[in-house]
Design a protein around this motif. Structure first.
Motif, short mmCIF file in Angstrom:
data_model
loop_
_atom_site.label_atom_id
_atom_site.label_comp_id
_atom_site.label_asym_id
_atom_site.label_seq_id
_atom_site.Cartn_x
_atom_site.Cartn_y
_atom_site.Cartn_z
N CYS A 16 -12.65 0.47 -3.50
CA CYS A 16 -11.50 0.79 -2.97
C CYS A 16 -10.40 0.02 -3.90
N ALA A 17 -10.85 -1.17 -4.16
CA ALA A 17 -9.74 -2.06 -4.97
C ALA A 17 -9.55 -1.65 -6.46
N ILE B 277 -8.12 -5.54 -2.05
CA ILE B 277 -8.44 -5.06 -0.85
C ILE B 277 -9.60 -5.89 -0.27
N PRO C 256 -10.19 1.58 3.93
CA PRO C 256 -9.84 0.47 3.19
C PRO C 256 -8.49 0.11 3.23
N CYS D 160 -14.40 5.23 -0.85
CA CYS D 160 -15.43 4.29 0.03
C CYS D 160 -16.57 4.74 0.29
N CYS E 108 0.75 -1.22 0.00
CA CYS E 108 0.01 0.11 -0.02
C CYS E 108 1.02 1.31 0.17
N CYS F 100 -7.58 1.30 -6.47
CA CYS F 100 -6.06 1.31 -5.58
C CYS F 100 -4.81 1.12 -7.04
N CYS G 170 -8.63 5.08 -1.98
CA CYS G 170 -9.38 4.15 -1.42
C CYS G 170 -10.49 4.81 -0.36
#
Lengths: 330, 449
Positions: free
Chosen positions: B417-418, B427, B388, B382, B372, B421, B378
């Motif tokens: 979130c993913a 995630i 996240p 969200c 990360c 990313c 993220c």
């Protein structure tokens, strides 16, 4: 259906920006300031960039190898950005080993020793700059800085020192336009031409790679505090001139490119505002009362240190956390 | 059409995935193809307790006949999608969990007859809410948007929680998927009928049909059909994922937030049903027609003939793909939309009630996750205000307790979130794993007590 099916977790769509795109975008955003610095300082700038970027990339490769990571990651642009940023905060004419030691320090100790990209606590380029400040104070602060080519007006006759915040001959102050374009203003390679930095910075904000809140609140705080705080050590001519403070030294490069480093700044909006205001307070205090003419690097590195704490305290409001459940089930 | 200013949206987070695929199938009417020779009807294809098989090998079953009985309130009946003979009762793979689940395998006898009393007009006007609810229960209706929550349960809001707004969810915010779009165009009046029946069941005055702005023809169709219906309004929604998630939809339309910590829409006087579910409820109450088929979008760059189809529950997915043609290089099959759907390891699977789409993609490479970089995208994305990034890190470290304190159990796994990313972290997968671990621990603690 023949062959193996790829089982991967949802979501199966991904936004375009990945680490590489982000890092290369930052490098592109720095390009105008790099170009103008090469005009200002000529070959004195070129070899600082070359050593800094070369050492950063080499160190990156060695560290990746040692850590057993794919070597292809050296092309993700992160070491390039660190090398660029480090060179930009060094003066032309500094000793050749300054960018070398700085780049190795930034990549090996500040970044990889903590676990690599994403795990570093401090902005690698700035932490290296601070390290060099302590380790080679003389070679960086007191060496004779290269006189910059001017964009307009008569050539500078005297050898300038440090940034416009410290030079004796500029106790009277520079013209705002000169400060804005870095015309004849001494300083580190990449910090003097504010226009070039703003072009890159605004590009990053438009691309949503950096959060506008950080430069706005950082610069805004410096603007307010340099006006409000009681007089300190600065020359009276511009001590209470907030615009002069904003356009001098490393504030613009720091606020747009260093304090916005995604790894070392808080992950929430409010956290970033706290971070930026903290940076602004520190810069104002150091500039006005501290032992150094410039405080941008220290302010950011200190606030980097506070980032994990800020991230621990500041959390967005959870959806539905203020709605009571119906009485019957509560 | 209503001006853009009326467009409703949820207030925070969300993403706007690029979607070149909705256009590929949104103009294709729902087609009914020749039924398969054999189906495998899973006993557990909904949230809640498995159904129990009530037929045995060798039994003759009629179309719509009960083959798996719901035992327990949160469960759902399952029915034979055509008349035929039970060949076996044996396990088959359930595409949502990947686990083997008991299934009734039925071979068609080619006769189309419904079991007695089914698919007949009912005397709806004289029914009370309990009778309507029991028809929905009997017909095995579950949430067809993918959640598969038994509908009769949703139609029974807890005492003391009156419903003020019934919302029909036609957002269809998942990219690629177009079945709800088609249903809204082709069965507009029946959906409105279903909405009115639901409003009757829960004694509610206000109804909404919520549709994303990328389906202007559907908005138009409902605005036409709802002229002179002061109690039911069309709510155009901004095109933003996850606009069709229950919580986001409720907030967009009513401004209310469903309470965290396991709150229900009923806590804020709302009831949400997906378009396809509304139709299934309507068919159950009006016709006593069990849920034996559903609309499915079959699409993706790995499919030759993409389109929208009405398919029998229990149809083999491999047969469907063969029928529509798979292009060379296809290497991924997703059941559901691309944001929340599940990539399958095999296509030898029966279609279940929750499958709104089958997506076949070519030359997919899963990006390798990296550490990360704390960019915070993220957090911005969200819709629930979670962190996240922190959740993924705590789950990676196996620190489930820390994940719980970060409200991991609130996560609805929408995938925003993913999606954003840049480190390509998995995630959602990590969060799913964390939830499973926490539930396991909780069960263990309860046992020890």
């Amino acid at each position: 259906m023949e062959g193996m099916l790829l089982v991967s977790p949802s979501p199966h769509l991904r936004a375009r920006d990945d680490i590489n795109r982000i890092m290369w975008s930052v490098a592109c955003a720095l390009a105008p300031a790099v170009a103008i610095s090469i005009y200002f300082f000529g070959s004195g700038a070129l070899w600082v960039y070359a050593i800094s970027i070369g050492a950063a990339e080499l160190t990156e490769l060695v560290c990746l190898k040692m850590r057993g990571c794919p070597l292809g990651r050296a092309a993700d642009g992160s070491a390039l950005v660190t090398g660029l940023l480090l060179a930009m905060v060094l003066p032309a004419g500094c000793a050749w080993y300054c960018p070398l030691v700085g780049a190795v320090f930034a990549i090996a100790l500040v970044k990889h020793a903590f676990g690599g990209l994403g795990h570093n606590i401090w902005n690698p380029a700035l932490a290296a700059r601070v390290f060099l400040q302590f380790a080679y104070a003389k070679q960086i602060s007191l060496s004779e800085w290269v006189v910059p080519h001017k964009l307009w007006g008569p050539a500078v006759d005297a050898v300038s020192r440090a940034t416009p915040l410290a030079t004796e001959q500029v106790a009277r102050g520079y013209h705002y336009l000169d400060l804005l374009f870095g015309n004849g203003v001494p300083g580190s390679l990449g910090e003097t031409c504010k226009v070039a930095l703003l072009v890159g910075g605004i590009y990053l904000i438009v691309r949503r790679i950096v959060d506008w809140r950080i430069p706005v609140f950082y610069i805004g705080t410096v603007f307010a505090l340099t006006y409000l705080l009681p007089a300190g050590k600065e020359p009276a001519a511009w001590a209470r001139d907030p615009l002069y403070h904003v356009l001098s030294g490393g504030l613009i490069i720091g606020a747009f490119f260093m304090a916005t480093d995604i790894v070392t700044t808080p992950i929430t909006r409010l956290g970033r505002i706290i971070f930026a205001v903290g940076c602004g307070i520190l810069v104002s205090i150091i500039r006005r009362y501290g032992g150094y003419p410039e405080g941008v690097a220290y302010s950011i590195v200190l606030m980097n240190t506070c980032t994990p704490l800020i991230d621990r305290w500041v959390r967005p409001r959870l959806y539905g956390s203020r709605t009571p459940k119906a009485a019957a089930r509560a | 059409m209503t001006p853009q200013t009326d467009t409703k949206r949820f207030p925070r987070g969300g993403v706007h995935p690029k979607d070149d695929f909705k256009a590929r199938t949104s103009g294709k009417p729902l087609a009914r193809m020749a039924p398969p020779a054999q189906v495998a009807v899973l006993m557990a294809q909904h949230i809640g307790a498995s159904a129990t098989p009530v037929v045995q090998r060798g039994d003759k079953v009629k179309k719509g006949q009960l083959v798996g009985e719901a035992r327990g309130f949160i469960s759902a009946n399952v029915h034979a999608p055509f008349s035929g003979v039970v060949k076996a009762v044996e396990p088959r793979i359930f595409s949502v969990t990947g686990a083997l689940v008991e299934a009734v395998i039925i071979e068609s006898d080619g006769e189309g007859a419904w079991a007695e009393g089914l698919n007949q007009p009912q005397r709806v006007e004289s029914m009370d809410a309990a009778q309507m609810r029991s028809l929905v229960h009997e017909c095995g209706v579950v949430g067809l948007g993918g959640a598969t929550f038994p509908s009769h349960v949703k139609l029974s809001p807890p005492a003391g929680s009156p419903i003020s707004d019934v919302i029909i969810n036609g957002a269809e915010c998942e990219p690629y998927v177009t079945v709800d779009h088609r249903l809204m165009l082709e069965r507009t009046d029946q959906i409105i009928d279903g909405l009115k029946l639901i409003m009757r069941v829960v004694d509610c005055e206000t109804g909404w049909v919520a549709i994303e702005r990328n389906k202007p023809d559907a908005i138009e169709a409902f605005e036409q059909a709802l002229r002179g219906e002061p109690n039911i309004r069309v709510a155009p929604l901004s095109v933003r994922y996850p606009q069709g998630a229950e919580q986001q939809l409720i907030t967009a339309i009513t401004g209310r937030e469903v309470p965290s910590g396991g709150g229900l829409p009923a806590d804020v006087a709302c009831l949400v049903h997906n378009v396809a579910t509304t139709l299934a409820i309507r068919d159950a109450i009006r016709l006593r027609r069990p849920l034996i088929e559903r609309a499915v979008t079959i699409t993706g760059d790995g499919i030759e003939n993409a389109g929208n189809f009405i398919e029998l529950i229990g149809t083999n997915v491999a047969d469907l793909l063969e029928r529509q043609g798979v292009r060379p290089g296809a290497n991924q099959v997703i059941l559901g939309g691309p944001m929340m759907g599940i990539a399958q390891g095999t296509v030898d699977l029966p279609l279940v009630k929750g499958n709104n789409a089958i997506i076949v993609r070519r030359d997919v490479e899963a990006p390798l996750p990296r550490a990360c970089i704390r960019c915070g995208r993220c957090v911005e994305a969200c819709p629930l205000g979670l962190l996240p990034a922190e959740l993924s890190i705590t789950c990676e470290a196996g620190d489930w307790e820390a994940a719980r304190r970060l409200d991991i159990l609130e996560c609805k796994e929408c995938g925003c979130c993913a999606y954003v990313c840049p480190a390509r972290r998995r995630i959602v997968q990590l969060i799913k794993q964390g939830k499973v671990e926490l539930r396991r621990q909780k069960k263990k603690l309860e046992k020890e007590k």
